[in-house]
Design a protein around this motif. Structure first.
Motif, PDB file in Angstrom:
ATOM      1  N   MET A   1      10.763  13.087  54.017  1.00 18.97           N
ATOM      2  CA  MET A   1      10.773  14.015  55.141  1.00 18.97           C
ATOM      3  C   MET A   1      10.748  15.471  54.698  1.00 18.97           C
ATOM      4  SD  MET A   1      10.926  11.894  57.682  1.00 18.97           S
ATOM      5  CE  MET A   1      11.361  12.977  59.031  1.00 18.97           C
ATOM      6  N   SER A   2      10.706  15.721  53.397  1.00 22.98           N
ATOM      7  CA  SER A   2      10.824  17.096  52.899  1.00 22.98           C
ATOM      8  C   SER A   2       9.704  17.996  53.399  1.00 22.98           C
ATOM      9  CB  SER A   2      10.843  17.088  51.365  1.00 22.98           C
ATOM     10  OG  SER A   2       9.654  16.520  50.835  1.00 22.98           O
ATOM     11  N   MET A   3       8.535  17.413  53.711  1.00 24.23           N
ATOM     12  CA  MET A   3       7.407  18.224  54.159  1.00 24.23           C
ATOM     13  C   MET A   3       7.658  18.851  55.533  1.00 24.23           C
ATOM     14  SD  MET A   3       4.646  15.329  55.267  1.00 24.23           S
ATOM     15  CE  MET A   3       3.599  16.581  55.941  1.00 24.23           C
ATOM     16  N   PHE A   4       8.656  18.328  56.265  1.00 26.96           N
ATOM     17  CA  PHE A   4       8.939  18.856  57.597  1.00 26.96           C
ATOM     18  C   PHE A   4      10.052  19.903  57.611  1.00 26.96           C
ATOM     19  CE2 PHE A   4       7.196  14.602  58.492  1.00 26.96           C
ATOM     20  CZ  PHE A   4       6.215  14.922  59.416  1.00 26.96           C
ATOM     21  N   LYS A   5      10.709  20.130  56.467  1.00 29.90           N
ATOM     22  CA  LYS A   5      11.926  20.931  56.490  1.00 29.90           C
ATOM     23  C   LYS A   5      11.690  22.402  56.807  1.00 29.90           C
ATOM     24  CE  LYS A   5      12.067  21.599  51.450  1.00 29.90           C
ATOM     25  NZ  LYS A   5      12.849  21.297  50.225  1.00 29.90           N
ATOM     26  N   GLU A   6      10.454  22.916  56.617  1.00 31.88           N
ATOM     27  CA  GLU A   6      10.177  24.319  56.941  1.00 31.88           C
ATOM     28  C   GLU A   6      10.062  24.545  58.444  1.00 31.88           C
ATOM     29  OE1 GLU A   6       9.999  26.919  55.028  1.00 31.88           O
ATOM     30  OE2 GLU A   6      10.269  25.929  53.103  1.00 31.88           O
ATOM     31  N   GLN A   7       9.760  23.481  59.179  1.00 34.35           N
ATOM     32  CA  GLN A   7       9.516  23.627  60.615  1.00 34.35           C
ATOM     33  C   GLN A   7      10.589  22.965  61.481  1.00 34.35           C
ATOM     34  OE1 GLN A   7       7.074  25.267  62.147  1.00 34.35           O
ATOM     35  NE2 GLN A   7       6.075  25.979  60.275  1.00 34.35           N
ATOM     36  N   PHE A   8      11.322  22.019  60.920  1.00 29.90           N
ATOM     37  CA  PHE A   8      12.319  21.288  61.702  1.00 29.90           C
ATOM     38  C   PHE A   8      13.639  21.229  60.946  1.00 29.90           C
ATOM     39  CE2 PHE A   8       8.232  19.378  62.929  1.00 29.90           C
ATOM     40  CZ  PHE A   8       8.300  19.462  64.315  1.00 29.90           C
ATOM     41  N   ILE A   9      14.704  21.095  61.716  1.00 27.74           N
ATOM     42  CA  ILE A   9      15.983  20.712  61.112  1.00 27.74           C
ATOM     43  C   ILE A   9      15.913  19.191  60.947  1.00 27.74           C
ATOM     44  CG2 ILE A   9      18.483  20.598  61.428  1.00 27.74           C
ATOM     45  CD1 ILE A   9      18.254  23.109  63.160  1.00 27.74           C
ATOM     46  N   LEU A  10      15.911  18.746  59.711  1.00 26.43           N
ATOM     47  CA  LEU A  10      15.638  17.330  59.446  1.00 26.43           C
ATOM     48  C   LEU A  10      16.599  16.404  60.179  1.00 26.43           C
ATOM     49  CD1 LEU A  10      14.653  17.219  55.651  1.00 26.43           C
ATOM     50  CD2 LEU A  10      13.194  17.395  57.678  1.00 26.43           C
ATOM     51  N   GLU A  11      17.877  16.799  60.231  1.00 25.77           N
ATOM     52  CA  GLU A  11      18.855  15.940  60.907  1.00 25.77           C
ATOM     53  C   GLU A  11      18.486  15.760  62.387  1.00 25.77           C
ATOM     54  OE1 GLU A  11      20.729  17.546  57.280  1.00 25.77           O
ATOM     55  OE2 GLU A  11      19.536  18.407  58.918  1.00 25.77           O
ATOM     56  N   ASP A  12      18.001  16.848  63.028  1.00 28.47           N
ATOM     57  CA  ASP A  12      17.610  16.752  64.437  1.00 28.47           C
ATOM     58  C   ASP A  12      16.366  15.882  64.598  1.00 28.47           C
ATOM     59  OD1 ASP A  12      19.707  18.396  65.024  1.00 28.47           O
ATOM     60  OD2 ASP A  12      18.499  20.218  65.279  1.00 28.47           O
ATOM     61  N   LEU A  13      15.420  16.012  63.661  1.00 30.08           N
ATOM     62  CA  LEU A  13      14.207  15.203  63.723  1.00 30.08           C
ATOM     63  C   LEU A  13      14.539  13.721  63.565  1.00 30.08           C
ATOM     64  CD1 LEU A  13      11.133  15.014  63.881  1.00 30.08           C
ATOM     65  CD2 LEU A  13      11.039  15.458  61.419  1.00 30.08           C
ATOM     66  N   ILE A  14      15.455  13.411  62.672  1.00 34.14           N
ATOM     67  CA  ILE A  14      15.849  12.013  62.467  1.00 34.14           C
ATOM     68  C   ILE A  14      16.563  11.470  63.701  1.00 34.14           C
ATOM     69  CG2 ILE A  14      17.376  10.512  61.109  1.00 34.14           C
ATOM     70  CD1 ILE A  14      16.656  12.342  58.692  1.00 34.14           C
ATOM     71  N   GLN A  15      17.391  12.292  64.329  1.00 37.48           N
ATOM     72  CA  GLN A  15      18.040  11.854  65.564  1.00 37.48           C
ATOM     73  C   GLN A  15      17.009  11.545  66.647  1.00 37.48           C
ATOM     74  OE1 GLN A  15      21.234  11.093  66.292  1.00 37.48           O
ATOM     75  NE2 GLN A  15      21.637  11.390  64.098  1.00 37.48           N
ATOM     76  N   GLU A  16      15.957  12.345  66.694  1.00 39.52           N
ATOM     77  CA  GLU A  16      14.880  12.098  67.653  1.00 39.52           C
ATOM     78  C   GLU A  16      14.190  10.777  67.358  1.00 39.52           C
ATOM     79  OE1 GLU A  16      10.808  14.284  69.321  1.00 39.52           O
ATOM     80  OE2 GLU A  16      12.076  15.289  67.822  1.00 39.52           O
TER      81      GLU A  16
END
Length: 343
Positions: free
Chosen positions: A110-125
């Protein structure tokens, strides 16, 4: 294929939750037999009980009449009780041939998304939109995911949409002159990652269970026969193998890759409905015992030409028609036990 063999798998149920180590295995076999013969448990005449098996706490019960299987499955709750137990034990009863390749495990980066999203929030989604089980998020952005194969594919589609939305947003922002050089540099790095990701998504992609992929390659190799203008390369990540199908020739032949994808998917759907996978686990066995398992499996193989045996360092996967897989694994286990007792 013998009719009797087919009938046996259809008359068999899988019992999970059998308490391990409370009584001798022979006694537990008798307790299970009595439980599934009792009318209050919707039972009937039991032909055979296979216990222990290579899976801890799992038994196979075969009835004389297939109708008893349907009756047993209708009972809401099975409680295994005996005067030698201090309490009852709930059992999970399932049809032997259902949910064959039901659970796979993969690792997402998931590291490619960390500049645009808070990873924890994306995983919760992601958790809200699927029934998948997620492991802890690692510091490097990787996370393990386990669940049904359809849910894994849905998750992949979800992430592709996220990646495309980032790519489109990045293109719009690329021409903005008020960005600072440092921000531009960060944006460029993210763009490269996402563009590569989305470029891969534009290829024809098929996600398969790894063992299913091996089975198709072994028994249906023509599924992967291509012309000179189409190429396939695969990436295996544990239980999941992703195939990338790409046209290497002229644009006028681009439909060829789509046709290949559809052919592979059609075969995969058919085989998922008719195949079963059993795992013979020897994680705690010695090297000699592993070799003994290998020799027994290989000696049995000629009698089961449509069964695929895949040897791993920690286990053996057996894939094929449910009745043949059932017979094969039972005979292997019986043979191993006889060798062990004869020592």
């Amino acid at each position: 294929m013998a009719t009797g063999q087919t009938a046996k798998s259809a008359r068999t149920v899988v019992i999970a939750g059998v308490p391990d180590g409370l009584v001798h295995n022979d006694v537990m076999t008798d307790i299970l037999t009595i439980h599934f013969q009792m009318s209050k448990n919707n039972g009937g005449d039991v032909e055979d009980v296979m216990y222990p098996t290579d899976k801890r706490g799992v038994a196979y019960v075969t009835f004389e009449d297939q109708k008893v299987v349907e009756s047993v499955l209708k009972k809401v709750e099975h409680r295994l009780e005996d005067k030698r137990f201090s309490r009852y034990y709930p059992l999970k009863v399932t049809r032997y041939s259902e949910n064959v390749f039901s659970s796979v495990t993969c690792v997402l980066n998931m590291s490619m998304f960390k500049e645009q999203f808070i990873l924890e929030d994306l995983i919760q989604e992601m958790k809200k939109s699927t029934d998948l089980k997620f492991g802890p998020l690692q510091s490097n952005g990787r996370i393990s995911v386990q669940g049904s194969f359809p849910d894994i594919k849905l998750l992949r589609d979800f992430l592709l949409l996220k990646a495309k939305s980032i790519s489109e947003k990045d293109k719009r922002e690329k021409g903005m002159s008020h960005q600072t050089p440092r921000r531009k540099q960060q944006q460029h790095g993210l763009t490269t990652d996402i563009s590569n990701f989305v470029h891969g998504a534009e290829k024809q992609v098929v996600v398969l269970d790894t063992d299913m992929y091996h089975y198709m390659k072994s028994f249906f190799p023509r599924t992967f026969v291509l012309n000179d203008d189409t190429v396939i390369f695969d990436i295996t990540d544990g239980d999941v193998t992703t195939l990338y199908i790409e046209n290497a020739g002229s644009r006028s032949d681009a439909a060829q890759a789509l046709q290949v994808k559809q052919k592979i998917e059609n075969w995969s759907i058919k085989l998922h409905k008719i195949l079963r996978k059993e795992r013979i686990d020897f994680k705690e066995h010695t090297r000699d015992e592993k070799q003994r398992y290998r020799r027994v499996c290989e000696s049995m193989k000629p009698r089961y030409p449509r069964v695929l045996i895949i040897f791993y360092d920690t286990h053996i996967d057996v894939i094929g028609n449910p009745s043949e897989v059932f017979e094969f694994t039972k005979k292997v286990n019986d043979k191993i036990q006889s060798l062990f007792h004869s020592r």
